[in-house]
Design a protein around this motif. Sequence first.
Motif, PDB file in Angstrom:
ATOM      1  N   ALA A 246      38.903  40.008  45.355  1.00 12.81           N
ATOM      2  CA  ALA A 246      38.795  39.324  43.872  1.00 12.81           C
ATOM      3  C   ALA A 246      38.072  38.195  43.898  1.00 12.81           C
ATOM      4  CB  ALA A 246      40.435  38.888  43.543  1.00 12.81           C
ATOM      5  N   VAL A 247      37.584  37.950  42.918  1.00 12.72           N
ATOM      6  CA  VAL A 247      36.835  36.336  43.083  1.00 12.72           C
ATOM      7  C   VAL A 247      37.613  35.507  41.988  1.00 12.72           C
ATOM      8  CG1 VAL A 247      34.596  35.165  42.316  1.00 12.72           C
ATOM      9  CG2 VAL A 247      34.562  37.423  43.466  1.00 12.72           C
ATOM     10  N   VAL A 248      37.767  34.406  42.519  1.00 12.53           N
ATOM     11  CA  VAL A 248      38.454  33.200  41.743  1.00 12.53           C
ATOM     12  C   VAL A 248      37.465  31.920  41.681  1.00 12.53           C
ATOM     13  CG1 VAL A 248      40.438  31.635  41.501  1.00 12.53           C
ATOM     14  CG2 VAL A 248      40.712  34.034  42.528  1.00 12.53           C
ATOM     15  N   THR A 249      36.994  31.802  40.358  1.00 17.16           N
ATOM     16  CA  THR A 249      36.117  30.575  40.117  1.00 17.16           C
ATOM     17  C   THR A 249      37.078  29.179  39.878  1.00 17.16           C
ATOM     18  OG1 THR A 249      36.154  30.433  37.772  1.00 17.16           O
ATOM     19  CG2 THR A 249      34.559  31.875  38.922  1.00 17.16           C
ATOM     20  N   GLY A 250      36.588  28.397  40.663  1.00 17.12           N
ATOM     21  CA  GLY A 250      37.333  26.929  40.531  1.00 17.12           C
ATOM     22  C   GLY A 250      38.690  27.074  41.388  1.00 17.12           C
TER      23      GLY A 250
ATOM     24  N   ARG B  51      44.018  27.386  42.755  1.00 18.66           N
ATOM     25  CA  ARG B  51      44.569  27.652  44.174  1.00 18.66           C
ATOM     26  C   ARG B  51      45.755  28.376  44.211  1.00 18.66           C
ATOM     27  NH1 ARG B  51      43.666  23.787  48.513  1.00 18.66           N
ATOM     28  NH2 ARG B  51      45.319  23.905  49.971  1.00 18.66           N
ATOM     29  N   ALA B  52      46.707  28.344  43.178  1.00 20.31           N
ATOM     30  CA  ALA B  52      47.637  29.348  43.128  1.00 20.31           C
ATOM     31  C   ALA B  52      47.406  30.479  42.909  1.00 20.31           C
ATOM     32  CB  ALA B  52      48.727  28.666  41.818  1.00 20.31           C
ATOM     33  N   VAL B  53      46.294  30.904  42.246  1.00 19.92           N
ATOM     34  CA  VAL B  53      45.793  32.188  41.828  1.00 19.92           C
ATOM     35  C   VAL B  53      45.376  32.835  42.984  1.00 19.92           C
ATOM     36  CG1 VAL B  53      44.259  33.773  40.873  1.00 19.92           C
ATOM     37  CG2 VAL B  53      45.348  31.959  39.290  1.00 19.92           C
ATOM     38  N   VAL B  54      44.685  31.952  43.911  1.00 20.23           N
ATOM     39  CA  VAL B  54      44.243  32.294  45.359  1.00 20.23           C
ATOM     40  C   VAL B  54      45.220  32.935  46.242  1.00 20.23           C
ATOM     41  CG1 VAL B  54      42.752  31.767  47.373  1.00 20.23           C
ATOM     42  CG2 VAL B  54      42.000  31.156  45.194  1.00 20.23           C
ATOM     43  N   ARG B  55      46.155  31.998  46.382  1.00 23.02           N
ATOM     44  CA  ARG B  55      47.140  32.059  47.259  1.00 23.02           C
ATOM     45  C   ARG B  55      48.052  33.415  46.797  1.00 23.02           C
ATOM     46  NH1 ARG B  55      49.026  27.223  50.588  1.00 23.02           N
ATOM     47  NH2 ARG B  55      50.194  28.884  51.646  1.00 23.02           N
ATOM     48  N   ARG B  56      48.267  33.621  45.591  1.00 24.10           N
ATOM     49  CA  ARG B  56      49.046  34.640  45.137  1.00 24.10           C
ATOM     50  C   ARG B  56      48.230  36.181  45.297  1.00 24.10           C
ATOM     51  NH1 ARG B  56      53.609  35.887  41.785  1.00 24.10           N
ATOM     52  NH2 ARG B  56      53.946  38.225  42.204  1.00 24.10           N
ATOM     53  N   LEU B  57      47.027  36.104  44.982  1.00 22.27           N
ATOM     54  CA  LEU B  57      46.217  37.414  45.069  1.00 22.27           C
ATOM     55  C   LEU B  57      46.247  37.683  46.484  1.00 22.27           C
ATOM     56  CD1 LEU B  57      43.491  37.201  42.300  1.00 22.27           C
ATOM     57  CD2 LEU B  57      45.674  38.213  42.255  1.00 22.27           C
ATOM     58  N   THR B  58      46.208  36.793  47.359  1.00 18.93           N
ATOM     59  CA  THR B  58      45.978  37.310  48.742  1.00 18.93           C
ATOM     60  C   THR B  58      47.382  38.063  49.242  1.00 18.93           C
ATOM     61  OG1 THR B  58      46.905  35.116  49.697  1.00 18.93           O
ATOM     62  CG2 THR B  58      44.373  35.375  49.729  1.00 18.93           C
TER      63      THR B  58
ATOM     64  N   ASP C 105      41.311  40.467  49.466  1.00 26.07           N
ATOM     65  CA  ASP C 105      40.762  39.414  50.147  1.00 26.07           C
ATOM     66  C   ASP C 105      40.283  38.680  48.606  1.00 26.07           C
ATOM     67  OD1 ASP C 105      41.187  40.301  52.660  1.00 26.07           O
ATOM     68  OD2 ASP C 105      39.250  41.356  52.750  1.00 26.07           O
ATOM     69  N   VAL C 106      40.273  37.266  49.095  1.00 23.82           N
ATOM     70  CA  VAL C 106      39.830  36.334  47.810  1.00 23.82           C
ATOM     71  C   VAL C 106      38.429  35.456  48.203  1.00 23.82           C
ATOM     72  CG1 VAL C 106      40.339  34.845  46.042  1.00 23.82           C
ATOM     73  CG2 VAL C 106      42.057  36.541  46.913  1.00 23.82           C
ATOM     74  N   GLU C 107      37.512  35.817  47.278  1.00 20.57           N
ATOM     75  CA  GLU C 107      36.449  34.758  47.332  1.00 20.57           C
ATOM     76  C   GLU C 107      36.572  33.645  46.293  1.00 20.57           C
ATOM     77  OE1 GLU C 107      33.827  34.830  49.485  1.00 20.57           O
ATOM     78  OE2 GLU C 107      34.044  36.663  50.669  1.00 20.57           O
ATOM     79  N   PHE C 108      36.553  32.619  46.601  1.00 25.03           N
ATOM     80  CA  PHE C 108      36.826  31.593  45.552  1.00 25.03           C
ATOM     81  C   PHE C 108      35.668  30.607  45.849  1.00 25.03           C
ATOM     82  CE2 PHE C 108      39.093  29.860  49.274  1.00 25.03           C
ATOM     83  CZ  PHE C 108      38.818  28.371  49.044  1.00 25.03           C
ATOM     84  N   THR C 109      35.465  30.058  44.410  1.00 26.31           N
ATOM     85  CA  THR C 109      34.123  28.944  44.297  1.00 26.31           C
ATOM     86  C   THR C 109      35.001  27.515  44.042  1.00 26.31           C
ATOM     87  OG1 THR C 109      33.789  29.155  41.902  1.00 26.31           O
ATOM     88  CG2 THR C 109      32.683  30.649  43.518  1.00 26.31           C
TER      89      THR C 109
ATOM     90  N   LEU D  42      37.802  39.615  38.807  1.00 26.49           N
ATOM     91  CA  LEU D  42      37.258  38.350  38.612  1.00 26.49           C
ATOM     92  C   LEU D  42      38.097  37.412  37.552  1.00 26.49           C
ATOM     93  CD1 LEU D  42      34.995  36.219  38.543  1.00 26.49           C
ATOM     94  CD2 LEU D  42      33.988  37.415  36.610  1.00 26.49           C
ATOM     95  N   VAL D  43      38.567  36.416  38.203  1.00 31.02           N
ATOM     96  CA  VAL D  43      39.352  35.305  37.563  1.00 31.02           C
ATOM     97  C   VAL D  43      38.465  34.100  37.177  1.00 31.02           C
ATOM     98  CG1 VAL D  43      41.437  33.933  37.672  1.00 31.02           C
ATOM     99  CG2 VAL D  43      41.529  36.193  38.800  1.00 31.02           C
ATOM    100  N   ASN D  44      38.226  34.066  36.113  1.00 29.89           N
ATOM    101  CA  ASN D  44      37.467  32.753  35.414  1.00 29.89           C
ATOM    102  C   ASN D  44      38.289  31.760  35.086  1.00 29.89           C
ATOM    103  OD1 ASN D  44      34.551  33.725  35.364  1.00 29.89           O
ATOM    104  ND2 ASN D  44      35.563  35.455  33.848  1.00 29.89           N
ATOM    105  N   ASN D  45      38.106  30.890  36.240  1.00 31.98           N
ATOM    106  CA  ASN D  45      39.251  29.605  36.011  1.00 31.98           C
ATOM    107  C   ASN D  45      38.549  28.249  35.956  1.00 31.98           C
ATOM    108  OD1 ASN D  45      41.863  28.088  36.550  1.00 31.98           O
ATOM    109  ND2 ASN D  45      40.689  27.836  38.329  1.00 31.98           N
ATOM    110  N   GLN D  46      37.302  28.552  36.363  1.00 32.45           N
ATOM    111  CA  GLN D  46      36.525  27.118  36.300  1.00 32.45           C
ATOM    112  C   GLN D  46      36.485  26.154  35.190  1.00 32.45           C
ATOM    113  OE1 GLN D  46      32.541  27.395  38.433  1.00 32.45           O
ATOM    114  NE2 GLN D  46      31.839  25.612  37.529  1.00 32.45           N
ATOM    115  N   GLY D  47      36.781  25.006  35.155  1.00 31.97           N
ATOM    116  CA  GLY D  47      36.618  24.303  33.893  1.00 31.97           C
ATOM    117  C   GLY D  47      36.799  22.662  34.172  1.00 31.97           C
ATOM    118  N   LEU D  48      36.762  21.989  33.228  1.00 37.68           N
ATOM    119  CA  LEU D  48      36.842  20.575  33.082  1.00 37.68           C
ATOM    120  C   LEU D  48      37.337  20.087  31.774  1.00 37.68           C
ATOM    121  CD1 LEU D  48      34.464  18.919  31.648  1.00 37.68           C
ATOM    122  CD2 LEU D  48      33.484  19.716  33.729  1.00 37.68           C
TER     123      LEU D  48
END
Length: 254
Positions: A19-23, A30-37, A42-46, A94-100
């Motif tokens: 799974a890819v998690v942006t941001g 961060r919470a999404v990354v931990r939960r998906l593991t 395996d998580v590739e995050f940006t 793919l989880v599109n999370n990057q934002g501001l």
Amino acid sequence: MTDSVQTTEGSEPGGRPVAVVTGGARGIGRAVVRRLTQEGYDVEFTYLSSKRAADELTEATGGLARGSQVDGRDAEQVRAFMDRVAATGRLQALVNNQGLTVDRLVNQVTWPELEQLLDTNLGSAVTFTHAALPHMLRHRRGDVVFISSQARRNARVGNAMYGVSKAALTRYAANIALEGARFNVFANVVEPGFVETDLTKVMLDGKDRKKYLQEIPLRRFTNPRDVAQVVAALVTRNPELVGAVLPVAGGAQL
């Protein structure tokens, strides 16, 4: 912007889906990354600038998550990153999370701020999705989750441009769902309200915090883990949903 993708140390690819998690270094990501593991990915995050937080997350997950410094506004960086991930043949989510956010009155937002906000909140999601879709369509499997916001429907003073960017994101997600479903590529949207993150603490002083809590039926802000749990349900297809827009806001959508 840099010319190459920088990757933190992590484990070598295994047999688990990716799974890819942006941001993904902080907050909701961060919470999404931990939960998906924990869900078997395996998580590739940006991340853009939070290298220390990214390294800490890689260590905390025992190398099941790996961070890469990728500017989502740079199409070449995104494509290089996604091609590397897809080369494993195991890209599934793919989880599109990057934002501001830019919390300012409409007539006070500068053009450079507006460009940066739209490029980050909408543009980066489009770029990552377009880079991931060919791989998902080829393998007839993929799940794309967009992290939108209750701000796309609930106007408040100062949140116009942030809300517009999230409204556009939700609308874009609808077409990904419509066009991808027959190829077994599902797209859904998660819409949090106020979430307990470092950003929320900076945005809201004591007075504002009390005011917005009164507008939430549960009288509390959402925990990032609640958002992560919904994301995990979507990418594991439990239940199987297509084109859903799910509020995770303690009832604030009411």
